[in-house]
Design an enzyme around this catalytic site. Sequence first.
Site, PDB file in Angstrom:
ATOM      1  N   ARG A 196       0.835  -1.206   0.000  1.00  0.00           N
ATOM      2  CA  ARG A 196       0.000   0.000   0.000  1.00  0.00           C
ATOM      3  C   ARG A 196       0.864   1.248   0.000  1.00  0.00           C
ATOM      4  O   ARG A 196       0.610   2.199  -0.745  1.00  0.00           O
ATOM      5  CB  ARG A 196      -0.934  -0.004   1.209  1.00  0.00           C
ATOM      6  CG  ARG A 196      -2.026  -1.055   1.146  1.00  0.00           C
ATOM      7  CD  ARG A 196      -2.815  -1.106   2.443  1.00  0.00           C
ATOM      8  NE  ARG A 196      -3.546   0.140   2.696  1.00  0.00           N
ATOM      9  CZ  ARG A 196      -4.148   0.417   3.850  1.00  0.00           C
ATOM     10  NH1 ARG A 196      -4.097  -0.438   4.859  1.00  0.00           N
ATOM     11  NH2 ARG A 196      -4.798   1.559   3.992  1.00  0.00           N
ATOM     12  N   CYS A 256      -1.065   6.519   8.665  1.00  0.00           N
ATOM     13  CA  CYS A 256      -1.470   5.167   8.267  1.00  0.00           C
ATOM     14  C   CYS A 256      -2.642   5.296   7.307  1.00  0.00           C
ATOM     15  O   CYS A 256      -2.702   6.239   6.517  1.00  0.00           O
ATOM     16  CB  CYS A 256      -1.828   4.327   9.491  1.00  0.00           C
ATOM     17  SG  CYS A 256      -3.214   4.967  10.459  1.00  0.00           S
TER      18      CYS A 256
END
Length: 289
Positions: free
Chosen positions: A182, A242
Amino acid sequence: MTESGLVSARWLLDNYQQDNIRILDASMDATVIFPDTWQSGPVEFEQAHIPGARYFDIDKTSDTSSGLPHTLPRPEVFQSTMRSLGINAGDHVIVYDNSLLRSAARGWWMLRVMGHARVSVLDGGLEAWKQAGGPLETGAPRAVEGDFEARFQPELFRSKSGMLDIVERGGPLIVDARGAPRFNGEVSEPRPGLASGHIPGAVNVPFSSLYTADGLLRPKNELKSIFARSGVNAAQTLVTSCGSGVTACNLALALHELGNDRVAVYDGSWVEWGSSKDVPIETGVQNSS
């Protein structure tokens, strides 16, 4: 010396009935994102929780007007929620979870950013409690109203504008807690409509690397090595990020254990950054050296 942000299941078993100990279950409900693999935090809490615990609903304790999943609420809203959960100004609050997101760290950070210093995470969560022989209870117990006072600590918080300032002018190193695919933009984000990649200049330390297979935070020497491999000096000024502001708090917790208790968290994280049209985005593996 920074006081540890962790307590062991053995310690809690010996102390959970003390008058000034308050326990919060911060297991998040991620069934909306992962309906086939996650269970509902509130449902699991009613089925089994540590005696005396209250359910800390992180999603509901948020700024619902922000358009983001669980950004920090106004201090007065947080204060009201903590009081309704029976939290007092002088309590030692223990936060735990039963979640692969390790969402207890988010609860720990929320309490700290709202000025409550006496807060710890149960190392290993509910599973560690059960392994230690801790009892469980069912239902949703009511709490006596507490006198918690929220005092916002801005140095532990970063907004989108603050992150843009870091990118454009320089500043603290940004450490991203998402998995490498990611972070590198190699896979799509689990939430629809988000760009792939990361904030320019950020380095990657996946939060899952901080934990053992049993869900315990790794020893300090291992944590220090994990951060160092990504070019992170645990003592430097840092901001963590995050996907939505939850797992970034695990980085902040680990860095706290290494003596850095002033790590800030980008509250909106990638849900905010990756959905914005006015921000720069990088992809690919980054070399921090």
